[in-house]
Design an enzyme around this catalytic site. Structure first.
Site: not given
Lengths: 150, 118
Positions: A65-66
Site C-alpha cells: 500500500h502507499c
C-alpha cells in the site's frame, strides 16, 4: 462503507504468472491502466514502502500500500499466485494473495486507512485463505467480500 | 514527464509517508498490523528524501526548499484547471499542452510546483 464497493472484476487477477515480488507489484499496478510514468512512480513508492518492512502479514497474504499523487482516487486490486511468492512475510511463508491499495495524498472522504483496516480484518478471518484459494472467477471474489460483509 | 518533476513527486510521496507515520493512527496501524519498526522507517525515509533532494538542480532545489519550508507540500495537482495548493485557476494554455508534465510548471500565485494527473 463495504470493501466490495472498492473492487471491480477488472482489477482482480486470479492467475498471476509473476516470479518475483517486484513483478507482482508491477502486474497489479498494471491493472489500474495508468500511463507508463505514473506506473513507474507508483511501483517505486510501493517498493519503498516494502523496504520499510514487508507488507506480508502472514497466512499467505500481503497488503502492499502507499499514497501517491499519481492516482486521483483510491484504487484497489487483488491478485492470486498459485505457486506463492517470497514476500519476506512476517511468518516467512510464501504469499499467494496480494491486496494492493493506493490512494492520493488527500481524499475527500479519507477512506485509505479504513479500507486498509478492512482488508486486514478480512484477511484475518480463519477461512479466508482457503476461500481465496477456491475462487474460480473474479466475480466470486466480489461475492466473497459481500458475504463477509466487511 | 520532466525528470525533475518525477523526482519531486517521489520526494512528495516520501514526505507524505513520513508525516503519516508520525501520526498516531497510521503509526499504530503500521506497527500493529505490519510489524513495522516505525523509528527505523522514519530514519530511512529521511535519508531517501535527502538523497533525492541532492538530485534537484539549483533553481528547482531552491524553490523546493522555500516552498516546503512554509507550505508543507511542494507539488500539488492541478484538477479542473485549479491549483490544489491555493485553489486559484491556472492559465488554461498549460493544461492544453499535449503533455503539461513535460516541463516544470509553477503556480504564479502560491509558488508550488504543478502536477497534471493523467
Amino acid at each position: 462503507m463495504q470493501l466490495r464497493d472498492f473492487f471491480s472484476t477488472d482489477t482482480v487477477d486470479l492467475a498471476l504468472k509473476t516470479e518475483t515480488k517486484d513483478e507482482t507489484l508491477r502486474a497489479l499496478v498494471g491493472l489500474f491502466h495508468l500511463d507508463e510514468k505514473s506506473e513507474s512512480i507508483l511501483f517505486k513508492m510501493l517498493k519503498r514502502r516494502e523496504t520499510l518492512g514487508s507488507t506480508g502479514i502472514g497466512r499467505g497474504i500481503a497488503i502492499p500500500h502507499c499514497r501517491s499523487l499519481v492516482v486521483n482516487r483510491l484504487r484497489v486490486a487483488f491478485g492470486r499466485h498459485a505457486a506463492g511468492l517470497d514476500f519476506k512475510a512476517i511468518d516467512e511463508k510464501p504469499v499467494h494473495y496480494v491486496f494492493l491499495i493506493v490512494a492520493p495524498p488527500l481524499e475527500v472522504s479519507n477512506q485509505y486507512l479504513p479500507v486498509l483496516g478492512k482488508i486486514a480484518q478480512f484477511s484475518k478471518e480463519a477461512d479466508v485463505p482457503d476461500r481465496l484459494a477456491g475462487l474460480e472467477s473474479p466475480k466470486e471474489f466480489l461475492q466473497l467480500l459481500e458475504e463477509k460483509g466487511v | 514527464m520532466h525528470e525533475q518533476l518525477e523526482t519531486l513527486l517521489e520526494m512528495q510521496d516520501l514526505h507524505m509517508q513520513r508525516r503519516a507515520l508520525e501520526e498516531g493512527d497510521v503509526r499504530e496501524f503500521e506497527s500493529g498490523v505490519f510489524d513495522m519498526s516505525v523509528e527505523e522507517a522514519l530514519a530511512a525515509l529521511e535519508d531517501k528524501i535527502s538523497d533525492l533532494e541532492r538530485r534537484l538542480t539549483g533553481d528547482v532545489q531552491e524553490r523546493y526548499r522555500r516552498v516546503i519550508g512554509s507550505r508543507h507540500r511542494a507539488v500539488v495537482p492541478v484538477l479542473g484547471g485549479v491549483c490544489y495548493g491555493c485553489f486559484v485557476a491556472v492559465p488554461t494554455s498549460w493544461a492544453s499542452e499535449s503533455d503539461p508534465n513535460a516541463k516544470m510548471n509553477v503556480c504564479q500565485n502560491c509558488g508550488r510546483f504543478h502536477y497534471y494527473p493523467p
